[in-house]
Design a protein around this motif. Structure first.
Motif, PDB file in Angstrom:
ATOM      1  N   UNK A  54     112.733  -8.785 -66.378  1.00 53.51           N
ATOM      2  CA  UNK A  54     113.008 -10.217 -66.482  1.00 53.51           C
ATOM      3  C   UNK A  54     112.384 -10.975 -65.316  1.00 53.51           C
ATOM      4  N   UNK A  55     112.587 -10.483 -64.099  1.00 53.89           N
ATOM      5  CA  UNK A  55     112.044 -11.171 -62.923  1.00 53.89           C
ATOM      6  C   UNK A  55     110.520 -11.126 -62.903  1.00 53.89           C
ATOM      7  N   UNK A  56     109.935 -10.044 -63.406  1.00 56.55           N
ATOM      8  CA  UNK A  56     108.473  -9.921 -63.444  1.00 56.55           C
ATOM      9  C   UNK A  56     107.865 -10.897 -64.437  1.00 56.55           C
ATOM     10  N   UNK A  57     108.424 -10.930 -65.643  1.00 53.26           N
ATOM     11  CA  UNK A  57     107.929 -11.848 -66.672  1.00 53.26           C
ATOM     12  C   UNK A  57     108.105 -13.292 -66.236  1.00 53.26           C
ATOM     13  N   UNK A  58     109.232 -13.588 -65.615  1.00 58.44           N
ATOM     14  CA  UNK A  58     109.496 -14.949 -65.140  1.00 58.44           C
ATOM     15  C   UNK A  58     108.431 -15.373 -64.126  1.00 58.44           C
ATOM     16  N   UNK A  85     121.075 -10.128 -83.230  1.00 60.07           N
ATOM     17  CA  UNK A  85     121.077 -11.553 -82.919  1.00 60.07           C
ATOM     18  C   UNK A  85     120.169 -11.793 -81.717  1.00 60.07           C
ATOM     19  N   UNK A  86     119.711 -13.020 -81.567  1.00 64.52           N
ATOM     20  CA  UNK A  86     118.914 -13.405 -80.404  1.00 64.52           C
ATOM     21  C   UNK A  86     119.807 -14.219 -79.476  1.00 64.52           C
ATOM     22  N   UNK A  87     120.091 -13.680 -78.302  1.00 63.72           N
ATOM     23  CA  UNK A  87     120.954 -14.351 -77.350  1.00 63.72           C
ATOM     24  C   UNK A  87     120.160 -15.384 -76.558  1.00 63.72           C
ATOM     25  N   UNK A  88     120.815 -16.458 -76.129  1.00 63.05           N
ATOM     26  CA  UNK A  88     120.192 -17.492 -75.308  1.00 63.05           C
ATOM     27  C   UNK A  88     120.691 -17.336 -73.873  1.00 63.05           C
ATOM     28  N   UNK A  89     119.751 -17.228 -72.933  1.00 66.56           N
ATOM     29  CA  UNK A  89     120.125 -17.001 -71.538  1.00 66.56           C
ATOM     30  C   UNK A  89     119.034 -17.535 -70.618  1.00 66.56           C
ATOM     31  N   UNK A  90     119.412 -17.975 -69.417  1.00 64.62           N
ATOM     32  CA  UNK A  90     118.389 -18.334 -68.419  1.00 64.62           C
ATOM     33  C   UNK A  90     117.563 -17.087 -68.078  1.00 64.62           C
ATOM     34  N   UNK A  91     116.344 -17.301 -67.602  1.00 64.62           N
ATOM     35  CA  UNK A  91     115.495 -16.159 -67.214  1.00 64.62           C
ATOM     36  C   UNK A  91     115.907 -15.661 -65.835  1.00 64.62           C
ATOM     37  N   UNK A  92     117.182 -15.266 -65.754  1.00 59.23           N
ATOM     38  CA  UNK A  92     117.756 -14.780 -64.514  1.00 59.23           C
ATOM     39  C   UNK A  92     118.279 -13.360 -64.771  1.00 59.23           C
ATOM     40  N   UNK A  93     117.842 -12.382 -63.979  1.00 58.67           N
ATOM     41  CA  UNK A  93     118.232 -10.982 -64.234  1.00 58.67           C
ATOM     42  C   UNK A  93     119.731 -10.777 -64.385  1.00 58.67           C
ATOM     43  N   UNK A  94     120.525 -11.419 -63.513  1.00 62.25           N
ATOM     44  CA  UNK A  94     121.970 -11.217 -63.579  1.00 62.25           C
ATOM     45  C   UNK A  94     122.566 -11.816 -64.847  1.00 62.25           C
TER      46      UNK A  94
END
Length: 219
Positions: free
Chosen positions: A70-74, A208-217
């Motif tokens: 996640x952090x790499x892609x971000x 399902x596709x979850x919605x989340x900030x691009x934050x690892x935690x």
């Protein structure tokens, strides 16, 4: 009552289809994301067909790699290395019933497209960043040439299970509509966007596709 968003309400406005926000506030979402009104006209910006593309697919080595992924892609997206949508799925999402796949605990895919020299430079940056951050899973790069070769082998020599999946994924990332994801979601090979009636479905969705900030935690 008819509402024209952007600069659409100004007679002969040359920018009415150019800058969607106009003088604000932008209320497009009230109509495109709900049943508060009926959309009668819409402007969609199109991109030219790229001269070259390559899709990358990464299969993680273990469950713990997700945060680093996640952090790499971000970081890559914030730095403008690539701009396509990134698809992230766990192993269960990708595997068919009673069918093994090379998928890892977590898997991602994205697309690089445009000038061939630029795409190759972006590819090197992505490979470098994945290695630098200690991501040790398997990464594959898929081009038209490779898809065509896999298709020939699939048809003339031996069936390749991954061929159909990769072919549909490439189509989706090229902007070509595909029904395969509806069929996978509904677990129904005959499901299409034309005959899909959610209230008549007897089974639940497979994923399902979850919605989340691009934050690892958060992820």
């Amino acid at each position: 009552t008819s509402i024209k968003t952007g600069y659409g309400d100004y007679p002969n406005a040359k920018a009415k289809n150019t800058y969607r926000h106009g003088i604000g506030p932008s209320i497009d979402g009230l109509f495109t994301q709900s049943n508060l009104g009926i959309v009668t006209q819409m402007t969609i910006a199109l991109q030219p067909i790229p001269s070259y593309y390559t899709m990358f697919v990464y299969f993680s080595k273990n469950e713990d790699e997700l945060k680093t992924l996640i952090s790499t892609i971000r970081a890559l997206k914030l730095n403008g290395v690539y701009h396509s949508t990134t698809h992230i799925a766990n192993k269960e999402r990708l595997e068919k019933p009673k069918q093994k796949s090379p998928a890892g605990p977590w898997n991602i895919s994205g697309m690089l497209s445009g000038n061939k020299t630029l795409v190759k430079a972006q590819k090197k940056i992505i490979q470098s960043q994945f290695a630098k951050r200690g991501l040790k899973g398997k990464m594959y790069w898929i081009t038209d040439k490779k898809i065509n070769l896999l298709g020939w082998i699939h048809k003339n020599i031996t069936p390749i299970k991954a061929y159909i999946v990769l072919k549909e994924a490439v189509k989706l990332k090229k902007g070509i509509p595909t029904e395969s994801y509806i069929q996978d979601l509904m677990q129904d090979p005959g499901a299409t966007s034309k005959n899909l009636h959610l209230l008549q479905q007897k089974q639940c969705f497979k994923w399902i596709s979850a919605v989340s900030p691009a934050d690892p935690e958060q992820v």
